[in-house]
Design a protein around this motif. Sequence first.
Motif, PDB file in Angstrom:
ATOM      1  N   PRO A  94       0.834  -1.205   0.000  1.00  0.00           N
ATOM      2  CA  PRO A  94       0.000   0.000   0.000  1.00  0.00           C
ATOM      3  C   PRO A  94       0.865   1.250   0.000  1.00  0.00           C
ATOM      4  CG  PRO A  94       0.074  -0.939   2.197  1.00  0.00           C
ATOM      5  CD  PRO A  94       0.819  -1.892   1.288  1.00  0.00           C
ATOM      6  N   LEU A  95       0.439   2.265  -0.736  1.00  0.00           N
ATOM      7  CA  LEU A  95       1.109   3.569  -0.722  1.00  0.00           C
ATOM      8  C   LEU A  95       0.289   4.602   0.041  1.00  0.00           C
ATOM      9  CD1 LEU A  95       2.399   3.694  -4.419  1.00  0.00           C
ATOM     10  CD2 LEU A  95       3.716   3.154  -2.352  1.00  0.00           C
ATOM     11  N   THR A  96      -1.013   4.375   0.121  1.00  0.00           N
ATOM     12  CA  THR A  96      -1.903   5.262   0.879  1.00  0.00           C
ATOM     13  C   THR A  96      -2.850   4.398   1.717  1.00  0.00           C
ATOM     14  OG1 THR A  96      -3.499   5.353  -0.940  1.00  0.00           O
ATOM     15  CG2 THR A  96      -1.828   7.106  -0.871  1.00  0.00           C
ATOM     16  N   PRO A  97      -3.447   4.974   2.759  1.00  0.00           N
ATOM     17  CA  PRO A  97      -4.362   4.202   3.603  1.00  0.00           C
ATOM     18  C   PRO A  97      -5.480   3.545   2.780  1.00  0.00           C
ATOM     19  CG  PRO A  97      -3.853   6.279   4.661  1.00  0.00           C
ATOM     20  CD  PRO A  97      -3.258   6.342   3.266  1.00  0.00           C
ATOM     21  N   GLY A  98      -5.853   2.334   3.179  1.00  0.00           N
ATOM     22  CA  GLY A  98      -6.918   1.611   2.503  1.00  0.00           C
ATOM     23  C   GLY A  98      -6.532   1.077   1.135  1.00  0.00           C
ATOM     24  N   TRP A  99      -5.240   1.131   0.814  1.00  0.00           N
ATOM     25  CA  TRP A  99      -4.733   0.662  -0.494  1.00  0.00           C
ATOM     26  C   TRP A  99      -5.326   1.453  -1.654  1.00  0.00           C
ATOM     27  CZ3 TRP A  99      -1.520  -3.802  -1.469  1.00  0.00           C
ATOM     28  CH2 TRP A  99      -1.104  -4.466  -0.318  1.00  0.00           C
ATOM     29  N   LYS A 100      -5.804   2.683  -1.398  1.00  0.00           N
ATOM     30  CA  LYS A 100      -6.377   3.496  -2.479  1.00  0.00           C
ATOM     31  C   LYS A 100      -5.378   3.627  -3.624  1.00  0.00           C
ATOM     32  CE  LYS A 100     -10.348   4.633  -0.661  1.00  0.00           C
ATOM     33  NZ  LYS A 100     -11.583   4.129  -1.189  1.00  0.00           N
ATOM     34  N   THR A 101      -4.115   3.830  -3.267  1.00  0.00           N
ATOM     35  CA  THR A 101      -3.010   3.794  -4.229  1.00  0.00           C
ATOM     36  C   THR A 101      -2.056   2.737  -3.706  1.00  0.00           C
ATOM     37  OG1 THR A 101      -3.245   6.150  -4.662  1.00  0.00           O
ATOM     38  CG2 THR A 101      -1.197   5.123  -5.371  1.00  0.00           C
TER      39      THR A 101
END
Length: 105
Positions: free
Chosen positions: A30-37
């Motif tokens: 993951p790059l952002t919370p929640g795997w959004k990116t």
Amino acid sequence: DDFIKAGSLCHGWSALPVWYFYALKLGLKPLTPGWKTFEIAPVEFSGNLAFGEVPVPEGKISLRIERKEKGLVLECSGPDSLTPVFRPWAPEEYSEATWNGKSLL
């Protein structure tokens, strides 16, 4: 005697192979919370086939890497609301890389 007979640190180390496979071999992080990116950055791939799934808040991310005559083929799919960033160890080895059927190359 660890922690006044309360436990040991070895349980945490026993989970390392799970992290290693998904984060390094398949390259899913993951790059952002929640795997959004999230990142797709597999390390040097020496096998013929690797695949796996990672549960994320909006569903699951599935990834498959296969060595074919024309080179490595990576297929990744998951919720359309997520954004992958493709950063392979050796991009020149990939003849195809897709996210939900769309090219990542």
